[in-house]
Design an enzyme around this catalytic site. Structure first.
Site, mmCIF file in Angstrom:
data_model
loop_
_atom_site.group_PDB
_atom_site.id
_atom_site.type_symbol
_atom_site.label_atom_id
_atom_site.label_comp_id
_atom_site.label_asym_id
_atom_site.label_seq_id
_atom_site.Cartn_x
_atom_site.Cartn_y
_atom_site.Cartn_z
ATOM 1 N N VAL B 148 0.880 -1.171 0.000
ATOM 2 C CA VAL B 148 0.000 0.000 0.000
ATOM 3 C C VAL B 148 0.916 1.218 0.000
ATOM 4 O O VAL B 148 1.995 1.185 0.597
ATOM 5 C CB VAL B 148 -0.928 -0.003 1.235
ATOM 6 C CG1 VAL B 148 -1.537 1.373 1.479
ATOM 7 C CG2 VAL B 148 -2.033 -1.053 1.074
ATOM 8 N N CYS B 149 0.499 2.273 -0.663
ATOM 9 C CA CYS B 149 1.211 3.560 -0.627
ATOM 10 C C CYS B 149 2.656 3.380 -1.113
ATOM 11 O O CYS B 149 2.908 2.586 -2.022
ATOM 12 C CB CYS B 149 1.119 4.135 0.799
ATOM 13 S SG CYS B 149 1.410 5.904 0.961
#
Lengths: 274, 274
Positions: B148-149
Site C-alpha cells: 500500500v502507498c
C-alpha cells in the site's frame, strides 16, 4: 534534510507533536533510530500553551478507529497528542497488534480535546470506574469531547452524552438512549462540543471534519489529499442501508452475544442511575 | 462469553490469529487482561498449515497504510498474521505511535503473502540491504506480493515489480519506472500475483479487494459492513484529479525535499543496476 510525512501533508508540523512520557525509558532504549524526532518530545517540557489532545487507548480497541484521527490530530498546528492508557503498559488491539500508550490516565496533562475509539474492549470499560471517572473528571476542562465507533458508548456511560445527539457503530445505535443520547445515523454528528463518528472507517471522515472545525477547510482539504482519501469501496455494502438483509443477518448473528452483553451492561447502568 | 470483533465481522475467527513471538516476554508481562486471547498465540506451535501473512513494519511508517489491511487480514479464515520488524524492538509510526513487531525478519516463518505499507521511513529502506534481501529472498515462496502507498517503492527497490503494473501514493508514481514498474493511477492494481494499493486510505480498498480474491466476495462484503466502510469524505479533494491546483501545489511544495530525496535514491539504485 529528511522531510517527514507531516511535511508531506502540508501542515504545521514543526509544532505538532505526539508526546511520549512515562514509558519513555522503554521507548528510548528501543528506538534510537528515529530520525524525524520532532514528533517525540518530553511532555513536561513542551505541553505549555499547545492544544492538548488525549486519545484514550485500551485493550481490545480497534486500531482503525484510532488510525484515521491519528493521521490527522498530530499534524494539526500547535497541537500535542497523547495516547492515554489506563496504565502505562503494552496494549493489544482487537486483532492483537501490540502497542504502547504514551502516558497514563494518572499522568495526563489538562486536555483540550478528549477522544476515544471503539472495539470489543469497550464492553469492559463501560463499568470500569477508573476509566469513567477519567472522562467525567476531565470533561469539564475539555473544549471538545469526541469519539469514533463504540467509543460513544463509553462517553455515554461516563455521563457525557446525556441530552446530546450522537453517532456510533450501526450495531450499537440502540444503546445510546440508555445514556440519554439521541442516535443519529450519520458518519459524523456534531452537537455543540460533542463530535461523534460512526463505525470504524468513519474515523477518517470524523478526523477531517474535526480538522476543518479547528483549523478551517483548506488544511483539512490538504490532509485529505495527503491521505489520498478518494475512496472507491469494492462493494456497496458498507452500511445496513446498503447491505443485503443476508449480510446484515450474518453480521447480527455473529455478534448476537456481544450485542446481548452490551445491552445487559447498558440496562444495568441505566437502572443503577434510575 | 465474550465475543470478539472478529466474530462481529462474521469471519472465521477461531482460526485467525496474529502471532506474537520473540518479544513475547515483554508482551505477556504487560498484557494479562486480554480476554479474547485466541488472537495471541505462539508462532512456533501454531503456524503449521495456516496461510501465513507477513506485514513488514518499520520506523517512520504510516499507521493508516497498515491499519486498513490489519483490520482485514487477521480475520481471514485459517490465517496467521505476523508484524515483521527488521529487529524485534519498538517501532514508531510517522506520527510517533510506539508499537511492537510480533517477530523479526530473521525469525519469520515461510510466508504465503508479503505486505509492506508506506511512509517517510521507506526512503531509508530503499537502500537497506537487510530489508531488500528479506523481500528478495522471501518472494519466491510467496503466493502474493503486496503493498500500500509507498510500500510499492520498497518492493520495486527489492526488484519485485520489474515488468509489473503497480499503484503507489500519487506523489511517488514517477519513481516506479526506475524499478521497471508501470505506474497505474488506480486505488488497487492487480497484476498477476502483485497487488498494490494507492496512497494511505487506499489500504482499505486494497484489503477488501484482497479478501475477495482470497476468500470470495461474501466474506469481503461482510467485512465492509463490519467496518462500516460507507465513506462520505467531507471534501472532494482526495486525489490530484479532484483537488485544486492550489492544494496540489501546497502538497508538492511541502514535500519538495522528500520527493527530491526519493528521486535521488531511485536514480542511484537504477544506475547501480545499469
Amino acid at each position: 534534510m529528511k522531510i517527514t510525512r507531516r511535511q508531506l501533508l502540508g501542515t504545521g508540523l514543526a509544532s505538532s507533536t505526539l508526546i511520549l512520557q512515562g514509558c519513555a525509558a522503554q521507548i528510548t532504549n528501543a528506538a534510537p533510530t528515529r530520525s524525524e524526532s520532532p514528533a517525540i518530545s518530553n511532555a513536561t517540557s513542551t505541553t505549555a500553551k499547545k492544544f492538548q489532545i488525549g486519545m484514550v487507548v485500551f485493550e481490545g480497541m480497534t486500531n482503525l478507529d484510532l488510525a484515521g484521527p491519528l493521521e490527522i490530530f498530530p499534524r494539526l498546528p500547535d497541537t500535542q497528542v497523547h495516547l492515554i492508557g489506563r496504565e502505562n503498559k503494552v496494549i493489544h488491539t482487537d486483532t492483537g497488534m501490540p502497542f504502547l500508550p504514551t502516558i497514563s490516565m494518572d499522568d495526563a496533562p489538562k486536555l483540550d480535546l478528549l477522544f476515544i475509539g471503539g472495539g470489543d474492549g469497550t464492553n469492559t470499560l463501560l463499568e470500569d470506574e477508573k476509566t469513567l471517572l477519567f472522562f467525567a473528571n476531565r470533561a469539564p476542562d475539555a473544549k471538545w469531547i469526541t469519539s469514533v465507533c463504540t467509543g460513544a458508548i463509553v462517553l455515554g456511560a461516563a455521563g457525557l452524552l446525556n441530552g446530546y445527539k450522537a453517532a456510533t457503530h450501526w450495531t450499537a445505535m440502540d444503546i445510546l438512549p440508555y445514556f440519554g443520547a439521541e442516535p443519529v445515523h450519520q458518519r459524523v454528528v456534531v452537537d455543540r462540543n460533542r463530535i461523534t463518528g460512526g463505525g470504524v472507517t468513519a474515523g477518517i471522515d470524523f478526523g477531517l471534519t474535526l480538522a476543518a472545525i479547528l483549523h478551517g477547510p483548506i488544511l483539512a482539504q490538504s490532509m485529505q489529499l495527503g491521505m489520498e482519501y478518494d475512496p472507491q469501496p469494492p462493494f456497496n455494502t458498507g452500511s445496513p442501508k446498503k447491505a443485503s438483509q443476508e449480510l446484515i443477518n450474518m453480521a447480527l448473528d455473529y455478534q448476537a452475544d456481544a450485542i446481548q452483553m452490551r445491552l445487559a451492561i447498558a440496562k444495568r447502568i441505566a437502572q443503577r442511575r434510575g
